[in-house]
Write a protein that holds these residues in place. Structure first.
Motif, short mmCIF file in Angstrom:
data_model
loop_
_atom_site.label_atom_id
_atom_site.label_comp_id
_atom_site.label_asym_id
_atom_site.label_seq_id
_atom_site.Cartn_x
_atom_site.Cartn_y
_atom_site.Cartn_z
N PHE A 62 -7.42 27.06 -19.11
CA PHE A 62 -8.20 27.07 -20.36
C PHE A 62 -7.28 26.97 -21.58
O PHE A 62 -6.15 27.44 -21.55
N VAL A 63 -7.83 26.39 -22.65
CA VAL A 63 -7.14 26.28 -23.93
C VAL A 63 -7.87 27.17 -24.93
O VAL A 63 -9.10 27.11 -25.03
N GLU A 64 -7.12 28.00 -25.66
CA GLU A 64 -7.75 28.87 -26.67
C GLU A 64 -7.96 28.10 -27.97
O GLU A 64 -7.05 27.45 -28.47
N ILE A 65 -9.16 28.18 -28.50
CA ILE A 65 -9.46 27.55 -29.79
C ILE A 65 -9.87 28.63 -30.80
O ILE A 65 -10.17 29.75 -30.42
#
Lengths: 329, 329
Positions: B47-50
């Motif tokens: 996952f990528v944190e936004i």
């Protein structure tokens, strides 16, 4: 920076398309790595992450010409946080070293759009350290920023290359200019700045462009800042505070300092800045009971991303940008 | 739960003292570990944190009797986010697996105070996965919660002991009850619940208390939820969505599901829930252009903390609590 406002509104409205571009994807991956690096660094230093407030009866008043947002909270006028500084002073009495990813709304004047570095909604990594001096948190800030730059260079090489960004990993210690030295430097460059006022945006950008690595400006005058920045007891009128500026014209990165923590002194400072103490009920009660002295700072995540990626427009450094004056998703 | 509202207001006003107690310190350390564990788990899953939005022209309308907060954004009526669900659908088209620590404000009716698990301001770990089914994100949710419980047990043993909390690390897979099964179970316990409505708070608490480990309730009826939960194309009236409930009476932990992503279907659902499509400008434009199908969920950080620590009152599970109906710092 010249901005076509009509075109920008259209562009931001269609962010759902632009967000899919390889450029935005690269920027958002750098942002993710920066967030992760910041937290890893701070945990390594013994910090505890807390949940930042979103709204409250009172918020930071020292926001340079921007407007706070008022809401109706069960019949009481509440603010959306423009900075959690007062709450950090509460938390640091419990946990000694705290940080939070804090949401902030500041309705900047629409002309702030032209700086390329102002948003109406942004996030800070806010931290506070019990019984620290401002020079100690400057030491922390420079190690932190160096760590983040190194991590991003190391793990986001592809993204930086795609963005055409040759990111330097700055050596520590960073250069530290006093406010007076900074103003003198700018006067030498033809800027007409009085001692005692906040450095204007265009001058700050110019100053920033004179350096290749991040640098500090410290000891701002009391007349330029909010009531919570601590006045030096030995040097009247001078605050034990600082900004960190990015180089290459990217401008302000961090704002921080030691805090006023004594009830009587805060009341006196509020009187001078024209704040109504009655609005600060819980905060002043807390000071009356006594809190620990502390120092800390906030680093804007979007500005950090903008610098790391080397993009001129801050609305490229955030997935869902809100820029001053323009309604957008 | 019986609450002395006057006493609670006083207590919350003096949070600056209580936050220094060994009990609050233990709870906040558990919260810190939980946040860290959640992010480590999600990064490990790609996952990528936004950065979550704070305000916007429109927000999640499906918030069960709570009121949204409206602000004046340069002359336009904007909302403070009550959920970033619409924005996750935008971001997932770019980065496939995204998460954010999202700030939410929901002015719950003052009587919600009595549940011990409602706040007017809270934070979710919000995530979304492109082209996932709701059973796939349930798989993810249970592994995630198991990971968090194990990490907290492992690293916060002292805090849990101080709090008198014997935290179980739940085995996977978690039990999965359909909405019909859950309602039948509650009817057997003497609750008079019609099929087709949201499970009331008191019944949900009772259901939760019947289990020793977290469990899912899935396939809610269309009439109980917002327009964005996807209706099963093969089973009219049934949504491909779920809640995760904590055991021991702690109640709702997670709400999630697959999303409606087709323009015409969303318009039709909006018509049925009485939403005005004109308020959803950018969102409907985005759907018209076409987005990727997705599923996701949000897990409330304060409720997670409450469960991990075994504290009955949610205002103990957050440093600066805002409880429904009571103004506090």
């Amino acid at each position: 920076m010249r901005i076509d406002e009509r075109g920008l509104e259209e562009e931001l409205y269609r962010r759902y398309l632009e967000i899919r571009s390889p450029r935005m994807r690269a920027i958002l991956r750098v942002q993710d790595e920066a967030l992760s690096a910041l937290r890893d660094f701070l945990r390594g230093e013994g910090f505890v992450e807390i949940l930042a407030p979103i709204i409250g009866p009172v918020t930071d008043p020292g926001i340079r010409g921007a407007k706070q947002v008022t809401i109706d909270y069960y019949g009481h006028p509440f603010k959306v946080m423009s900075s959690m500084i007062l709450y950090k002073q509460m938390a640091v009495c419990s946990l000694r070293k705290v940080f939070a990813l804090s949401p902030n709304v500041r309705l900047e004047p629409p002309e702030a759009l032209k700086t390329g570095r102002h948003l109406a909604e942004f996030r800070q990594l806010d931290l506070e350290v019990a019984e620290a001096t401002y020079h100690e948190v400057m030491d922390l800030a420079e190690r932190m920023l160096r760590y983040v730059c190194a991590r991003v260079r190391d793990r986001c090489g592809e993204e930086l290359e795609f963005l055409g960004r040759d990111l330097r990993v700055p050596a520590v210690p960073f250069k530290r200019l006093s406010y007076r030295e900074a103003v003198d430097l700018l006067r030498g460059e033809g800027f007409d700045i009085d001692y005692g006022v906040e450095i204007p945006w265009d001058a700050e950008e110019h100053l920033s462009a004179m350096f290749d690595d991040p640098f500090f400006v410290y000891d701002y005058p009391k007349t330029a800042r909010g009531f919570y920045d601590r006045e030096d007891p030995e040097r009247k009128g001078i605050l034990r505070d600082f900004d960190l500026l990015y180089p290459e014209g990217f401008g302000e990165a961090i704002s921080g300092g030691e805090r006023e923590y004594e009830y009587e002194r805060v009341l006196e400072r509020m009187r001078r800045t024209g704040e109504d103490p009655r609005a600060y009920g819980w905060y002043l009660e807390m000071l009356k009971e006594g809190i620990v002295p502390s120092a800390g700072f906030g680093i804007g995540i979007e500005r950090l991303t903008r610098y790391l990626c080397g993009v001129p427009k801050i609305w490229e450094a955030v997935p869902f940008p809100k820029v001053p004056g323009i309604p957008s998703p």
